[in-house]
Design an enzyme around this catalytic site. Structure first.
Site, mmCIF file in Angstrom:
data_model
loop_
_atom_site.group_PDB
_atom_site.id
_atom_site.type_symbol
_atom_site.label_atom_id
_atom_site.label_comp_id
_atom_site.label_asym_id
_atom_site.label_seq_id
_atom_site.Cartn_x
_atom_site.Cartn_y
_atom_site.Cartn_z
ATOM 1 C CB SER A 15 5.780 13.012 -0.101
ATOM 2 O OG SER A 15 5.438 12.211 -1.196
ATOM 3 C CD GLU A 16 -0.585 12.194 -0.119
ATOM 4 O OE1 GLU A 16 0.398 12.852 -0.540
ATOM 5 O OE2 GLU A 16 -1.622 11.981 -0.774
ATOM 6 C CG ASN A 17 5.484 8.570 -0.718
ATOM 7 O OD1 ASN A 17 5.247 9.773 -0.641
ATOM 8 N ND2 ASN A 17 6.499 8.104 -1.421
ATOM 9 N N GLY A 18 5.489 9.216 2.967
ATOM 10 C CA GLY A 18 6.352 9.184 4.129
ATOM 11 C C GLY A 18 7.536 10.102 4.222
ATOM 12 C CB SER A 28 2.874 9.888 6.535
ATOM 13 O OG SER A 28 2.636 10.707 5.422
#
Lengths: 214, 221, 221, 214
Positions: free
Chosen positions: B50-53, B92
């Protein structure tokens, strides 16, 4: 050195025309109290460095709605229709930056690097105005550091010296923004005594934090 | 040619799911690609990024069980699986850009014969920003475009994209409700065709030139 | 001129300690600079940075109380103070290079009139490597060289370094057993002189040209 | 996918002539068992990427003494007299890299960057053979990524999926090396079940770890 201040004291540092980097990802890990305080103070002409403009009623999106911002340097504005409207109306300058490039540019500023080479954006309009370099047969863009006057960040657990622990997905850009600003103000979800966060578990060392508000 | 909207989407996500291998680290884009997670074959253990981390994105929590500190990259309430790991945005995208992501699945506005992808803006009309898409497409080992074959009857698989690109020449495979197309140095090769669909239909709905594979199969969906 | 070896070292580290301000983040190099920590004035709260990955370096542990996972950058057993923070080497040098370190104190083989520093190798003889020294000298807001004024009677403060440099023009201040020298655009300015020492002695032990400050004081050590 | 292997199984991957990145700082946070196993196997002509060569009888310094290494890319060799002796005798190639630059070069390889610009080394012999660039009036060196075939790292707590927690000062280069190698072998000080490390506290995500030995 007592870093704990009232919202009012913290806001004294925030002036019109400043470049302000704000942590958070679509409103998660965002210092909502600080955001609201900036609106209440009526700060104008902010250049905002942030991942996104969140939503009209959540996170940094509220600054767009309230016209505190004249420019955004950002990877995504799609969740806040007001950002697009102001951009199309010529009321707001929008500089779109790929998310990973944004992270590296902010990191470079904090880490004293003069820039980094990324393959992201090659062959796209992101190339425009940038120096291209070929390393080992592969093309890269030279992306420059992105610094701020002030960073507003949010910590899940903050000790009174300014050491920070971010819970789960709230870390995102907070750690990076803290390294790349002249003054860092953190909103503590939970403020604890110095020593309550195990030194091994600190995610942003106290040295980056200047002011703590609760 | 499949007509039912839901069935179209099912065909796409089911077929994409079959591309994922045990142990893969995968990023699923917002929208249709997100649903791929519901069709991953049993015994195939995939870790979602998930890109947000974080890695180890889990299923959507039940109402009332949301954790305000866990959302997916589209800011919807999410969860993590056992063995997940959270990190900051620099890590990320180090994972993405550094080639540690096995597969990224994204939607598209347009794809073309050279594997060019346009999925982040329509000038003067819709400018959401590229978010993490440019990094994902450049960095992932395999780029799979998952989309309906046409938009309002217009071809999306073109000789040449005319919208601003997300990345040049990075797409490996296109999965639609009409078939599976591989991007090769020779051009686009139709390797699988959807049920209830003819090769002529695919060709007529595709602006790009299509090479029809000698081993053309029907999609197993 | 001070003759006693221990007193010489005491004069240097005591004087350097007086340069540190409340709230400063400081890196103390291996050897003599390390001892500065023992002379920091009361009420001055200084945080020590250790290149190997933490801020909040504490005193040397008592025998038997060592923790194998805490050493200083010279690999000696160390401890951390309350409020310390550990991190990886990328963050450790982001702090250094990014200008977050207020003061770095290092020894020198040679320093010259332009603030050039040589402290990491003598070609063909001693090549320990630069370790973190090049980053420290380039990145810290203030660079203080702490060293004995001469080596075996030979001047170390030169018109021009002839050993390979650690960094060019980065030194701000030189503290020795004979005095305190500020590096300015005009050249080296002797601003303080050690007890029992004459200006003539300092000049004779210094190859570089020295500007003698009109406000020359005796070091408060 | 069972990542847990015996030392012998792990060693099967290590061949003569490889570039091997090893975590640790003067022997702290170093995988001593893996180091000893490489010596026992008699691997030759290793190009070593590491912070330092530690001590003749501790950490990676043992490889130098046992002549497993033909080249070191390193920031410091001063604590191991044997490294200097072999260098002066022409038996060992030594490429000295400033410590912060070493960290960034390894990070760049792991993060897919084509290089980074650092002010460190300007005006020194570190400049030699490197491209210099001026950004905003300040000079920088372009430093290139540094990749390895294998990384050998050490974790204080490792779960069976490969998530890693490093205690105190043992983190150092371990996190970076894990991102920049084709194959990563970790020596677990303590092996725990998956889920025993809180996901927020993981310092190296499991995705970077291929093989775990105890």
């Amino acid at each position: 050195m007592n870093k704990i201040k009232t919202l009012d004291q913290a806001l004294d540092n925030i002036k019109d025309g400043m470049t302000i980097a704000v942590g958070g990802f679509l409103g998660v890990g965002t210092p909502e109290k600080l955001i609201d305080a900036v609106i209440a103070k009526g700060v104008k002409n902010i250049t905002l460095v942030c991942n996104d403009t969140a939503f009209p009623d959540k996170g940094i999106g509220k600054w767009v709605v309230n016209k505190n911002v004249s420019k955004v340097i950002i990877s995504h504005i799609g969740t806040n229709p007001e950002t697009g409207r102001q951009m199309n109306a010529g009321e707001l300058e929008v500089e779109l930056v790929p998310q990973g490039t944004l992270a590296e540019r902010v990191r470079a500023a904090g880490a004293g690097l003069g820039g980094i080479l990324t393959p992201t954006g090659i062959g796209t309009i992101v190339e425009q105005g940038k120096q291209k370099m070929t390393i080992d047969g592969k093309d890269y863009l030279l992306e420059l550091p992105l610094k701020a006057d002030i960073a507003l960040i949010k910590g899940s657990i903050v000790d009174k010296k300014g050491n920070v622990y971010y819970n789960k997905a709230t870390r995102n850009f907070n750690t990076l923004m803290a390294t790349a600003a002249d003054l860092v103000i953190i909103e503590a979800e939970k403020l604890v005594e110095v020593g309550e966060i195990d030194p091994t578990d600190v995610m942003t060392p106290s040295i980056f934090v200047d002011i703590i508000v609760e | 040619m499949i007509q039912d909207k839901d069935r179209k989407r099912e065909v796409i996500v089911k077929r994409v799911a079959n591309e994922l291998k045990d142990g893969n680290l995968v990023n699923l884009g917002i929208g249709l690609p997100t649903q791929v997670v519901n069709y991953i074959p049993e015994g195939v253990d995939v870790l979602l990024h998930s890109e947000n981390g974080f890695v180890g994105l889990g299923p959507t929590p039940k109402p009332g069980e949301e954790d305000k500190d866990i959302v997916n990259a589209g800011s919807q309430p999410a969860s993590h699986v056992t063995g997940a790991a959270y990190f900051d945005s620099a890590m990320s995208f180090a994972i993405i850009r550094g080639g540690h992501l096995d597969v990224t699945v994204l939607g598209a506005l347009q794809v073309d014969q050279k594997g060019n992808l346009a999925n982040w803006m329509i000038p003067g009309k819709m400018v959401p920003g590229m978010g993490g898409a440019m990094d994902l497409v450049v960095g992932a080992k395999r780029v799979i475009v998952a989309m309906e074959h046409t938009a309002k009857g217009e071809a999306k698989i073109l000789k040449q994209c005319n919208l601003p690109l997300t990345a040049a020449g990075e797409v490996d495979m296109i999965v639609t409700d009409m078939g599976v197309i591989q991007v090769t140095p020779e051009g686009l090769v139709l390797t699988e065709i959807a049920p209830e669909t003819t090769v002529e239909e695919v060709i007529s709905m595709t602006e790009a030139e299509l090479i029809i594979s000698k081993d053309l199969k029907v999609m197993d969906v």
